[in-house]
Enzyme design. Structure first.
Site, mmCIF file in Angstrom:
data_model
loop_
_atom_site.group_PDB
_atom_site.id
_atom_site.type_symbol
_atom_site.label_atom_id
_atom_site.label_comp_id
_atom_site.label_asym_id
_atom_site.label_seq_id
_atom_site.Cartn_x
_atom_site.Cartn_y
_atom_site.Cartn_z
ATOM 1 N N CYS A 136 0.831 -1.445 0.018
ATOM 2 C CA CYS A 136 -0.051 -0.070 -0.069
ATOM 3 C C CYS A 136 0.832 1.227 -0.005
ATOM 4 O O CYS A 136 1.372 1.839 1.182
ATOM 5 C CB CYS A 136 -0.955 0.096 1.159
ATOM 6 S SG CYS A 136 -1.846 1.504 1.374
ATOM 7 N N CYS A 139 -0.531 4.141 2.152
ATOM 8 C CA CYS A 139 -0.150 3.944 3.696
ATOM 9 C C CYS A 139 1.311 4.355 3.926
ATOM 10 O O CYS A 139 1.603 4.992 4.856
ATOM 11 C CB CYS A 139 -0.375 2.623 4.039
ATOM 12 S SG CYS A 139 -1.959 1.706 3.335
ATOM 13 N N ASP A 140 2.233 3.522 3.201
ATOM 14 C CA ASP A 140 3.623 3.821 3.641
ATOM 15 C C ASP A 140 4.655 4.539 2.724
ATOM 16 O O ASP A 140 5.635 4.539 3.122
ATOM 17 C CB ASP A 140 4.180 2.102 3.609
ATOM 18 C CG ASP A 140 3.287 1.259 4.516
ATOM 19 O OD1 ASP A 140 2.989 1.741 5.482
ATOM 20 O OD2 ASP A 140 3.116 0.040 4.243
#
Ligand code: NDP
Length: 312
Positions: A136, A139-140
């Site tokens: 993701c 997300c990261d």
């Protein structure tokens, strides 16, 4: 087989399932929630979550899910371990079999079973989970500012993730197994025109290396019919974007799904074509797939359940 009747059954314990449970609990619907194969859902596999509103300093994925679980419990949600293994949505009450040993007869059902990101299946993906391997970018990606990353995949998701990461990282390699991108024309053009992105066509990632996290990827480049070249490419982050599999298999005989398996709901709502059956979160969302959008659709599903029960 043991049977039990419930007013509101929620399957899945990611942000969608727990948010639905919070709302249904507060509406006195005594929701029963089955946590599924991965209690807490996909967020339990990430480290810091920095884009969930309300946490200015960020919060750990497992911690966020633990808070959501406690909040759902506070309002009376009955949270249980167990996996839905069979569904019969042909008539009211809807019957869901748990672990092949118990049947729940539900007046209403919220399907919040999520989607599972696909991985290549390399041992190193597990070895470096949370240490440079991610599925993701939203997300990261932030953790790779001014660093070098690789994205695997040639579809729209891979292109989207590569473009997103190019806004943060200093260099993005897109590892594509075919000699062309499968993504839509517009996404292909954006990728190919982005000077930070280098597409490595006909490449396969076969392993990762590094001491305390990912420091590089072992690549195999296809050279014609029978030849190949193996080499190592230094990177700091390895992102998988080879697709997601929505966890909708047991519902497919009753609900409409798209070709990937995402449950199709009435536009902008969690309503499926069966009255009293709702789908929330990633299992019905091929587009956004964020914790906050999943939570929002869980909220909508619980409100729909309340209205549906009132209308009976
Ligand atoms: P796709 O299935 O479209 O693409 C998956 C990609 O991963 C393909 O390039 C595929 O390669 C590659 N791949 C799969 N398995 C492997 C493997 N084992 N090793 C290496 N590469 C692999 O998935 P997406 O998630 O990209 O998209 C899903 C759907 O969502 C699509 O319909 C897409 O159009 C849509 N979407 C739309 C967006 C938008 O419009 N903005 C954004 C994101 C998704 P190969 O081509 O060789 O099979």
């Amino acid at each position: 087989m043991e049977k039990e009747q419930v007013k509101c059954l929620i399957i899945g314990s990611g942000p969608a399932g727990y948010t639905a449970a919070i709302y249904a609990g507060r509406a006195n619907l005594a929701p029963v929630i089955y946590a599924g194969l991965q209690p807490g859902g996909q967020l339990t596999t990430t480290t810091d979550v920095e884009n969930f509103p309300g946490y200015p300093q960020g919060i750990g994925g497992p911690e966020l899910m633990e808070d959501l679980r406690k909040q759902a419990e506070r309002f009376g949600a009955d949270i249980r371990y167990g996996v839905a293994t069979k569904a019969d949505l042909s008539k009211q009450p809807y019957t869901i079999t748990i672990d092949d040993e118990k049947e729940i007869e539900a007046q209403t059902l919220i399907i919040a079973t999520g989607a599972t990101a696909k991985y290549l299946g390399l041992d190193d993906e597990k070895k470096y989970a949370g240490m440079g391997v991610s599925a993701c970018a939203t997300c990261d990606g932030f953790f790779y500012r001014k660093k070098t990353v690789a994205v695997v995949g040639g579809g729209d998701t891979a292109c989207e993730e590569a473009i997103y990461l190019a806004g943060l990282a200093s260099k993005v390699y897109l590892i594509v197994r075919k000699p062309y991108l499968r993504a839509s024309k517009v996404m292909q053009e954006r990728v190919l025109n982005n000077e930070k992105i280098e597409v490595l066509f006909e490449h396969n990632a076969v392993g990762l290396y590094g001491e305390d996290g990912v420091e590089g990827v072992h690549l195999v480049k296809r050279l014609g019919e029978a030849d190949e070249q193996r080499y190592d490419l230094p990177i700091d982050g390895f992102f998988l974007a080879i697709g997601h599999k929505p966890n909708s298999d047991i519902f497919k005989p009753y609900l409409d799904t798209d070709e990937t398996g995402y449950i199709i709901t009435e536009s902008g709502t969690p309503r499926t074509k069966i009255p009293g059956v709702f789908a929330a979160g990633d299992v019905a969302d091929p587009h956004y797939r964020q914790a906050i959008t999943a939570a929002a659709s869980g909220c909508m599903a619980a409100i729909e359940v309340e209205r549906y029960l009132q209308s009976l």
